[in-house]
Design a protein around this motif. Structure first.
Motif, PDB file in Angstrom:
ATOM      1  N   ALA A  57       0.838  -1.195   0.000  1.00 59.83           N
ATOM      2  CA  ALA A  57       0.000   0.000   0.000  1.00 59.83           C
ATOM      3  C   ALA A  57       0.871   1.242   0.000  1.00 59.83           C
ATOM      4  O   ALA A  57       1.823   1.351   0.760  1.00 59.83           O
ATOM      5  N   GLY A  58       0.579   2.189  -0.840  1.00 62.16           N
ATOM      6  CA  GLY A  58       1.301   3.454  -0.923  1.00 62.16           C
ATOM      7  C   GLY A  58       2.626   3.372  -1.611  1.00 62.16           C
ATOM      8  O   GLY A  58       3.404   4.321  -1.610  1.00 62.16           O
ATOM      9  N   ARG A  59       2.941   2.191  -2.186  1.00 56.54           N
ATOM     10  CA  ARG A  59       4.249   2.059  -2.826  1.00 56.54           C
ATOM     11  C   ARG A  59       4.417   3.026  -3.962  1.00 56.54           C
ATOM     12  O   ARG A  59       5.438   3.690  -4.098  1.00 56.54           O
ATOM     13  N   ALA A  60       3.401   3.158  -4.823  1.00 55.86           N
ATOM     14  CA  ALA A  60       3.506   4.040  -5.985  1.00 55.86           C
ATOM     15  C   ALA A  60       3.630   5.488  -5.567  1.00 55.86           C
ATOM     16  O   ALA A  60       4.437   6.251  -6.113  1.00 55.86           O
ATOM     17  N   THR A  61       2.837   5.862  -4.541  1.00 55.26           N
ATOM     18  CA  THR A  61       2.893   7.263  -4.085  1.00 55.26           C
ATOM     19  C   THR A  61       4.260   7.560  -3.474  1.00 55.26           C
ATOM     20  O   THR A  61       4.884   8.599  -3.730  1.00 55.26           O
ATOM     21  N   GLY A  62       4.768   6.652  -2.636  1.00 55.15           N
ATOM     22  CA  GLY A  62       6.077   6.861  -2.005  1.00 55.15           C
ATOM     23  C   GLY A  62       7.192   6.918  -3.026  1.00 55.15           C
ATOM     24  O   GLY A  62       8.125   7.734  -2.927  1.00 55.15           O
ATOM     25  N   TYR A  63       7.152   6.036  -3.998  1.00 56.49           N
ATOM     26  CA  TYR A  63       8.195   6.016  -5.018  1.00 56.49           C
ATOM     27  C   TYR A  63       8.177   7.310  -5.828  1.00 56.49           C
ATOM     28  O   TYR A  63       9.241   7.869  -6.166  1.00 56.49           O
ATOM     29  N   LEU A  64       6.935   7.793  -6.124  1.00 60.55           N
ATOM     30  CA  LEU A  64       6.827   9.040  -6.891  1.00 60.55           C
ATOM     31  C   LEU A  64       7.422  10.208  -6.119  1.00 60.55           C
ATOM     32  O   LEU A  64       8.160  11.029  -6.672  1.00 60.55           O
ATOM     33  N   HIS A  65       7.119  10.267  -4.822  1.00 63.45           N
ATOM     34  CA  HIS A  65       7.686  11.354  -3.989  1.00 63.45           C
ATOM     35  C   HIS A  65       9.209  11.230  -3.901  1.00 63.45           C
ATOM     36  O   HIS A  65       9.936  12.238  -3.936  1.00 63.45           O
ATOM     37  N   ALA A  66       9.726  10.025  -3.797  1.00 62.75           N
ATOM     38  CA  ALA A  66      11.180   9.815  -3.719  1.00 62.75           C
ATOM     39  C   ALA A  66      11.858  10.250  -5.007  1.00 62.75           C
ATOM     40  O   ALA A  66      12.935  10.882  -4.990  1.00 62.75           O
ATOM     41  N   ARG A  67      11.223   9.901  -6.176  1.00 64.41           N
ATOM     42  CA  ARG A  67      11.825  10.334  -7.444  1.00 64.41           C
ATOM     43  C   ARG A  67      11.769  11.836  -7.598  1.00 64.41           C
ATOM     44  O   ARG A  67      12.694  12.471  -8.137  1.00 64.41           O
ATOM     45  N   THR A  68      10.682  12.435  -7.130  1.00 66.10           N
ATOM     46  CA  THR A  68      10.584  13.904  -7.206  1.00 66.10           C
ATOM     47  C   THR A  68      11.659  14.561  -6.348  1.00 66.10           C
ATOM     48  O   THR A  68      12.312  15.529  -6.762  1.00 66.10           O
ATOM     49  N   GLU A  69      11.862  14.000  -5.141  1.00 64.89           N
ATOM     50  CA  GLU A  69      12.914  14.542  -4.262  1.00 64.89           C
ATOM     51  C   GLU A  69      14.289  14.344  -4.871  1.00 64.89           C
ATOM     52  O   GLU A  69      15.155  15.230  -4.810  1.00 64.89           O
ATOM     53  N   LEU A  70      14.518  13.206  -5.506  1.00 63.52           N
ATOM     54  CA  LEU A  70      15.799  12.947  -6.156  1.00 63.52           C
ATOM     55  C   LEU A  70      16.034  13.927  -7.296  1.00 63.52           C
ATOM     56  O   LEU A  70      17.152  14.457  -7.460  1.00 63.52           O
ATOM     57  N   THR A  71      14.977  14.158  -8.086  1.00 63.47           N
ATOM     58  CA  THR A  71      15.116  15.117  -9.192  1.00 63.47           C
ATOM     59  C   THR A  71      15.443  16.506  -8.665  1.00 63.47           C
ATOM     60  O   THR A  71      16.284  17.231  -9.226  1.00 63.47           O
ATOM     61  N   HIS A  72      14.781  16.884  -7.552  1.00 63.64           N
ATOM     62  CA  HIS A  72      15.053  18.202  -6.955  1.00 63.64           C
ATOM     63  C   HIS A  72      16.504  18.295  -6.462  1.00 63.64           C
ATOM     64  O   HIS A  72      17.182  19.308  -6.685  1.00 63.64           O
ATOM     65  N   ARG A  73      16.977  17.221  -5.828  1.00 62.08           N
ATOM     66  CA  ARG A  73      18.345  17.237  -5.325  1.00 62.08           C
ATOM     67  C   ARG A  73      19.351  17.276  -6.486  1.00 62.08           C
ATOM     68  O   ARG A  73      20.380  17.971  -6.405  1.00 62.08           O
ATOM     69  N   LEU A  74      19.065  16.532  -7.532  1.00 63.84           N
ATOM     70  CA  LEU A  74      19.965  16.547  -8.690  1.00 63.84           C
ATOM     71  C   LEU A  74      19.971  17.902  -9.379  1.00 63.84           C
ATOM     72  O   LEU A  74      21.018  18.365  -9.866  1.00 63.84           O
TER      73      LEU A  74
END
Length: 381
Positions: free
Chosen positions: A98-115
């Motif tokens: 449960a929430g895997r897709a939402t969590g992964y999306l937020h993690a990728r967004t944070e990674l993109t922001h950090r990059l």
């Protein structure tokens, strides 16, 4: 007529060597550094050292700024690596979680922001550095490519930090050596200046002593002159009253009879030699504490500092007359004798300022009465 013997010719190599030696000696004398040249050279060296010091310090500050910038980049790399790790964890979870897709999306967004933040820092670096490609900033970029990119960026900037740190250490060592050399140069300049100042003072003191000696002595005979005689009289009377009251001193005024004929008949060179010779005999005939002075021309005065009786003064006068006779006989002149007037203080003269004049008057009485003798001053003087 016999031919004149010719001088042996100097070989050409020897002539060249002599000329070079003379030129080298002249060059050394001409370009011998003086105090001003040494001071100017030291000042130039000091200014060069200060300029080098300023440049090194400026570079050190620049390297420190680079290190701070490198630290910011490495912090951004660490944040991006943290975001990458979080995205990797979400990617490893099962799809049914449960929430895997939402969590992964937020993690990728944070990674993109950090990059994106990391790329902004790297691409804006004041020094030449590899830029991050735009493809690595895409939200769907391959995580393995992101890992390789972050590893490359971290490796490059850590190496850059080590290089800047080593450069700072080297430049700090240069600054320390420059400061030590500047301090040593300043110390040497100070010691040199003090040495030159002391040498100059010694030279001035020596010149002052020479000038004072020349002002108080006769140039030809080396005897004290009239000024020195009166200065010695003043010194003799300015002693403590108890000592001055118990001491008696006298002046013997000597005039050479017939000396003018020596100059007229034999020349001034012989006359000068006669004066030098008789001056030497005068000095040798009196005590060490007495003063023999040349008043001028063929007139001398002897200051007797202490005596007991007039008989003692008469004995000194006879020795002076004998000095003139011996000099005359030695040089074969046969013309010169001496008339001497004697005045003593406080016996015949109660004012020491009148001693020389009283002795002069007594000397003229001797001249009028036959010369080649001595007489005492009238007590009424």
């Amino acid at each position: 007529m016999a031919p004149e013997a010719s001088k042996p010719a100097i070989p050409i190599p020897e002539r060249i060597r002599i000329r070079r030696a003379v030129r080298g000696r002249a060059f050394a004398i001409r370009f011998r550094p003086g105090p001003a040249a040494i001071a100017a050279a030291s000042l130039v060296c000091l200014l060069i050292g200060l300029l080098y010091l300023v440049l090194q310090i400026r570079t050190i500050f620049s390297d420190q700024l680079k290190q701070e910038y490198t630290g910011l980049v490495l912090e951004a790399v660490e944040r991006a690596e943290g975001a990458r790790s979080l995205a990797g964890l979400w990617a490893q979870l099962p799809d049914a979680t449960a929430g895997r897709a939402t969590g992964y999306l937020h993690a990728r967004t944070e990674l993109t922001h950090r990059l994106t933040s990391l790329a902004a820092l790297v691409n804006a670096s004041p020094s030449a550095a590899p830029h991050l490609p735009a493809s690595s900033l895409a939200p769907d970029a391959d995580l393995r490519g992101t890992d390789a990119l972050l590893n490359d960026v971290s490796t490059y900037w850590r190496a850059q930090r080590d290089i800047d740190s080593a450069d700072v250490r080297v430049r700090i060592a240069h600054v320390a050596r420059t400061l030590i050399a500047s301090a040593a140069l300043l110390f040497c300049m100070l010691i040199t200046a003090l040495g030159m100042y002391a040498k100059r003072n010694l030279q001035l003191a020596g010149q002052s002593h020479e000038f004072e000696h020349a002002a108080l002595h006769d140039a030809m005979t080396g005897l004290p002159n009239r000024r020195k005689l009166f200065a010695t009289l003043d010194e003799a009377t300015t002693r403590s009253p108890a000592v001055a009251a118990s001491c008696k001193f006298a002046v013997l005024y000597v005039d050479l009879d017939g000396f003018k004929q020596v100059n007229d008949s034999l020349g001034h060179r012989v006359g000068d030699e006669f004066l030098i010779a008789v001056s030497k005999r005068f000095r040798e005939s009196v005590r060490k504490g007495d003063v023999v002075a040349r008043i001028g021309g063929d007139e001398f005065a002897v200051l007797v500092r202490e005596f007991s009786t007039n008989a003692e003064l008469g004995e000194i006068a006879r020795r002076l007359i004998a000095c003139v006779v011996q000099t005359d006989q030695e040089m074969g002149v046969g013309l010169v004798r001496a008339s001497i007037g004697i005045a003593s203080f406080p016996d015949s003269v109660d004012d020491y300022h009148r001693l020389v004049a009283a002795a002069d008057e007594a000397m003229y009485r001797v001249k009028r009465s036959g010369k080649n003798s001595y007489a005492f001053a009238d007590p009424a003087n």
